[in-house]
Design a protein around this motif. Structure first.
Motif, PDB file in Angstrom:
ATOM      1  N   ALA A 127       0.844  -1.209   0.000  1.00 30.90           N
ATOM      2  CA  ALA A 127       0.000   0.000   0.000  1.00 30.90           C
ATOM      3  C   ALA A 127       0.872   1.249   0.000  1.00 30.90           C
ATOM      4  O   ALA A 127       0.564   2.235  -0.687  1.00 30.90           O
TER       5      ALA A 127
ATOM      6  N   ASP B 227       2.902   5.852  -2.589  1.00 29.68           N
ATOM      7  CA  ASP B 227       4.207   6.502  -2.465  1.00 29.68           C
ATOM      8  C   ASP B 227       4.400   7.133  -1.087  1.00 29.68           C
ATOM      9  O   ASP B 227       4.799   8.291  -0.965  1.00 29.68           O
TER      10      ASP B 227
ATOM     11  N   ASP C  21       3.846   1.476  -1.282  1.00 33.16           N
ATOM     12  CA  ASP C  21       4.387   1.611  -2.641  1.00 33.16           C
ATOM     13  C   ASP C  21       3.349   2.232  -3.577  1.00 33.16           C
ATOM     14  O   ASP C  21       3.680   3.064  -4.434  1.00 33.16           O
ATOM     15  N   ALA C  22       2.077   1.823  -3.395  1.00 36.56           N
ATOM     16  CA  ALA C  22       1.015   2.305  -4.285  1.00 36.56           C
ATOM     17  C   ALA C  22       0.756   3.796  -4.113  1.00 36.56           C
ATOM     18  O   ALA C  22       0.513   4.512  -5.086  1.00 36.56           O
TER      19      ALA C  22
END
Length: 121
Positions: free
Chosen positions: A21, A26, A23-24
């Motif tokens: 999450a 940022d 990573d998604a």
């Protein structure tokens, strides 16, 4: 599977989801928190696994000790039989060949003479 293994696995999976999450969206905070949860979950899972293995070993230890005791007893019995057979064979060969007595007496005589003489110069 014990409680530590289950909790560790759950924490690891939760950390993986949180990192994904992060990573998604940022988000470095979510990513770091996710990795920390993964590491702590893996450590707790490893602890639980080690504990389970130790419990299995302890449960099997009495049976292992009994089996080792039985095998040791069998080997001791076989060794005693071999000594008995070897002793009777030696005794029979000495009885049948008097030359062995002569050689043995000579060796013993040399050993006694050497001990009595010592290291006189």
């Amino acid at each position: 599977m014990n409680e530590n293994e289950l909790r560790g696995e759950a924490r690891y999976l939760g950390g993986k989801i949180q990192k994904a999450a992060g990573d998604a969206v940022d988000s470095t905070d979510w990513q770091v928190d996710g990795v920390v949860k993964q590491v702590s979950g893996a450590a707790e899972h490893a602890y639980g696994r080690a504990r389970a293995v130790a419990e299995d070993v302890l449960e099997g230890a009495p049976a292992f000790a009994d089996e080792a005791r039985e095998r040791l007893h069998d080997v001791a019995g076989q060794a005693q039989d071999a000594v008995r057979r070897g002793g009777s064979t030696l005794n029979d060969s000495v009885r049948s060949d008097p030359a062995i007595w002569a050689v043995a007496a000579g060796v013993i005589g040399l050993a006694v003479g050497w001990l009595i003489r010592g290291n006189r110069v």
